[in-house]
Scaffold this active site. Structure first.
Site, mmCIF file in Angstrom:
data_model
loop_
_atom_site.group_PDB
_atom_site.id
_atom_site.type_symbol
_atom_site.label_atom_id
_atom_site.label_comp_id
_atom_site.label_asym_id
_atom_site.label_seq_id
_atom_site.Cartn_x
_atom_site.Cartn_y
_atom_site.Cartn_z
ATOM 1 N N GLU A 26 1.282 -1.038 -0.123
ATOM 2 C CA GLU A 26 -0.112 -0.373 0.309
ATOM 3 C C GLU A 26 1.111 0.697 -0.137
ATOM 4 O O GLU A 26 2.017 1.226 0.465
ATOM 5 C CB GLU A 26 -0.959 0.061 1.233
ATOM 6 C CG GLU A 26 0.112 0.209 2.282
ATOM 7 C CD GLU A 26 -1.228 0.526 3.457
ATOM 8 O OE1 GLU A 26 -1.950 1.203 3.911
ATOM 9 O OE2 GLU A 26 -0.693 -0.089 4.279
ATOM 10 N N LYS A 88 -5.878 10.651 1.548
ATOM 11 C CA LYS A 88 -5.641 9.489 2.147
ATOM 12 C C LYS A 88 -6.932 8.982 0.988
ATOM 13 O O LYS A 88 -8.451 9.074 1.481
ATOM 14 C CB LYS A 88 -5.525 9.418 2.860
ATOM 15 C CG LYS A 88 -6.144 8.580 3.891
ATOM 16 C CD LYS A 88 -6.203 8.132 5.434
ATOM 17 C CE LYS A 88 -6.622 6.980 6.002
ATOM 18 N NZ LYS A 88 -6.955 7.406 7.426
ATOM 19 N N VAL A 108 -5.352 0.598 3.169
ATOM 20 C CA VAL A 108 -5.585 -1.570 3.022
ATOM 21 C C VAL A 108 -6.341 -1.302 2.057
ATOM 22 O O VAL A 108 -6.788 -2.290 1.510
ATOM 23 C CB VAL A 108 -5.902 -1.574 4.258
ATOM 24 C CG1 VAL A 108 -6.470 -3.262 3.955
ATOM 25 C CG2 VAL A 108 -4.350 -1.765 5.324
ATOM 26 N N ASP A 140 -17.012 5.244 14.618
ATOM 27 C CA ASP A 140 -15.824 5.536 13.848
ATOM 28 C C ASP A 140 -15.060 3.601 13.413
ATOM 29 O O ASP A 140 -14.161 3.236 14.357
ATOM 30 C CB ASP A 140 -14.644 5.964 14.028
ATOM 31 C CG ASP A 140 -12.918 6.335 13.510
ATOM 32 O OD1 ASP A 140 -12.914 5.242 12.038
ATOM 33 O OD2 ASP A 140 -12.391 6.814 13.646
ATOM 34 N N SER A 142 -12.788 1.589 10.669
ATOM 35 C CA SER A 142 -12.328 1.446 9.476
ATOM 36 C C SER A 142 -13.198 0.819 8.193
ATOM 37 O O SER A 142 -13.099 -0.767 8.236
ATOM 38 C CB SER A 142 -10.580 0.847 9.432
ATOM 39 O OG SER A 142 -10.242 0.980 8.279
ATOM 40 N N ALA A 143 -12.616 1.631 6.957
ATOM 41 C CA ALA A 143 -13.442 0.726 5.134
ATOM 42 C C ALA A 143 -12.862 -0.493 5.387
ATOM 43 O O ALA A 143 -13.224 -1.457 4.921
ATOM 44 C CB ALA A 143 -13.157 1.689 4.682
ATOM 45 N N ASP A 144 -10.908 -0.550 5.838
ATOM 46 C CA ASP A 144 -10.543 -2.078 5.854
ATOM 47 C C ASP A 144 -11.473 -3.468 6.019
ATOM 48 O O ASP A 144 -11.325 -4.300 5.332
ATOM 49 C CB ASP A 144 -9.315 -1.796 6.507
ATOM 50 C CG ASP A 144 -8.581 -0.810 6.270
ATOM 51 O OD1 ASP A 144 -8.524 -0.300 5.300
ATOM 52 O OD2 ASP A 144 -7.413 -0.751 7.029
ATOM 53 N N LYS A 161 -2.986 -2.386 14.668
ATOM 54 C CA LYS A 161 -3.489 -1.255 15.260
ATOM 55 C C LYS A 161 -2.990 -1.268 16.927
ATOM 56 O O LYS A 161 -4.430 -1.054 16.768
ATOM 57 C CB LYS A 161 -2.917 0.247 14.433
ATOM 58 C CG LYS A 161 -2.640 -0.030 13.220
ATOM 59 C CD LYS A 161 -1.787 1.527 13.032
ATOM 60 C CE LYS A 161 -2.936 2.156 12.200
ATOM 61 N NZ LYS A 161 -3.147 0.809 10.966
HETATM 62 N N1 PSU Z 1 -0.793 0.489 8.829
HETATM 63 C C1 PSU Z 1 0.637 1.113 9.649
HETATM 64 N N2 PSU Z 1 0.567 2.424 8.732
HETATM 65 C C2 PSU Z 1 -0.779 3.391 8.314
HETATM 66 C C3 PSU Z 1 -2.031 2.280 8.022
HETATM 67 C C4 PSU Z 1 -1.629 1.369 8.224
HETATM 68 O O1 PSU Z 1 1.669 0.494 9.882
HETATM 69 O O2 PSU Z 1 0.095 4.351 8.308
HETATM 70 C C5 PSU Z 1 -2.767 2.854 7.181
HETATM 71 C C6 PSU Z 1 -3.140 2.134 5.775
HETATM 72 O O3 PSU Z 1 -3.429 2.462 5.009
HETATM 73 C C7 PSU Z 1 -5.157 1.705 6.474
HETATM 74 C C8 PSU Z 1 -5.624 3.599 7.039
HETATM 75 O O4 PSU Z 1 -5.632 1.212 5.362
HETATM 76 O O5 PSU Z 1 -4.653 3.408 8.100
HETATM 77 C C9 PSU Z 1 -6.505 2.385 8.122
HETATM 78 O O6 PSU Z 1 -7.281 4.712 8.080
HETATM 79 P P1 PSU Z 1 -8.536 4.427 8.938
HETATM 80 O O7 PSU Z 1 -8.311 4.219 10.580
HETATM 81 O O8 PSU Z 1 -8.686 5.777 8.549
HETATM 82 O O9 PSU Z 1 -9.325 4.038 8.006
HETATM 83 MN MN MN Z 2 -11.811 5.661 10.857
#
Ligand code: PSU
Ligand code: MN
Length: 306
Positions: A26, A88, A108, A140, A142-144, A161
């Site tokens: 990614e 992003k 992701v 909140d 994540s769409a992941d 994370k």
């Molecule tokens: N893992 C990491 N660093 C990052 C991310 C993941 O070690 O920066 C990023 C990935 O692109 C993941 C995103 O999809 O953070 C998730 O963001 P959000 O929580 O806004 O969905």
């Molecule tokens: Mn989010």
């Protein structure tokens, strides 16, 4: 031509045509997840690790409205330097970025979408997004997680994370039928740290076993993704107490400053890095290397099954 908006790098296209192993990577982790120049250096090292383990790397991103499966080193440098100035790009951003001819760093979610469009089945990253702490109020999530439910790509990470609510993230994945595998362990790893105290669904101990499990998933026609959680090597794992107190402080600052939505994850990662004096960045870089190696080996094992 596979798709009007997709450009598959010639080396990647050739490898896919020959049924060789390809691993997607990614670009949000480059632009929004780490500071320049460590981000570009890490991205280039990750590509080399994939190659050293017998697969072809395809770093994914959006350049001038084109969905790129396989960025050039110049494009990686460009996204890494631009950092958070680049959009992003999550699922909801794809169409607009293509229509406007703009750039985007893929999360992701969008890396899975573009990998699948190109025919790539394996994807290595650091940690996926998940259910945020306090999601009961903020919504909140994540769409992941939703993408893992619908897109048949194996995502190799070091767990969700640690800034997230890990038990709720596992509940969400269970509801959506996403298998969560531990590599060499039944315990879900916690990104910067080895232990979360939570259980993965199944343990697999070799790349061949992982490849077989993913092959079964695809052959059955489940049409969903799969999450492999690979613990950070012990010598690079961060101190749990230090990390947890840094996360608590970063979360407090986030709430005080009213940071929301897509800015949450980049903010927390950057603050945890500053508070730990860079220890978390070092851990982050090494866990990505470790995941790249496992992803390449698993993609190679999978290519031998077909
Ligand atoms: N893992 C990491 N660093 C990052 C991310 C993941 O070690 O920066 C990023 C990935 O692109 C993941 C995103 O999809 O953070 C998730 O963001 P959000 O929580 O806004 O969905
Ligand atoms: Mn989010």
């Amino acid at each position: 031509m596979l798709n009007k908006y997709l450009d598959v790098n010639p080396e990647v296209a050739q490898a896919l045509k020959e049924g060789k192993a390809v691993v997607a990577l990614e670009s949000t982790i480059i632009s929004h997840g780490m500071p320049y120049p460590q981000n570009v250096e890490t991205a280039m090292n990750v590509e080399k690790i994939i190659r050293d383990n017998g697969a072809v790397p395809a770093t994914i991103g959006i350049i001038g409205g084109r969905l790129k499966a396989g960025l050039t080193p110049e494009e990686i440098e460009y996204l890494g330097k631009a950092g958070t100035k680049v959009a992003k790009a999550s699922r909801r951003d794809l169409a607009a970025l293509c229509a406007k001819g703009e750039d985007g760093a893929t999360t992701v979610t969008t890396t899975m979408i573009i990998a699948h469009m190109a025919g790539i089945k394996f994807f290595a990253t650091g940690g996926i997004g998940g259910v945020h702490r306090g999601a009961q109020q903020t919504f909140d999530i994540s769409a992941d997680l939703e993408e893992l439910a619908h897109t048949p790509v194996m995502v190799i990470c070091a767990g969700a994370k640690a800034i997230l609510d890990l038990p709720l993230t596992l509940e969400y994945l269970e509801t959506h039928g996403v298998p969560v595998y531990g590599f060499g362990t039944k315990e879900l790893p916690a990104f910067y740290c080895i232990h979360s105290g939570l259980q993965a669904d199944y343990e697999f101990d070799t790349p061949e076993e992982l490849a077989k499990a993913f092959d079964a998933q695809n052959e059955i026609g489940l049409n969903s993704g799969c999450l492999v959680t690979n613990p950070i090597p012990a010598e690079y794992a961060a101190d749990e107490k230090e990390i947890n107190s840094a996360i608590d402080q970063a979360l407090k600052e986030m709430n005080e400053q009213g940071i929301k939505g897509k800015f949450v994850t980049p903010f927390l990662l950057a603050r945890v890095k500053d508070i730990t004096g860079g220890d978390s960045l070092d851990a982050n870089i090494h866990l990505v290397y470790n995941n790249a190696q496992l992803a390449a080996k698993t993609a190679v094992a999978y290519s031998k099954l077909h």
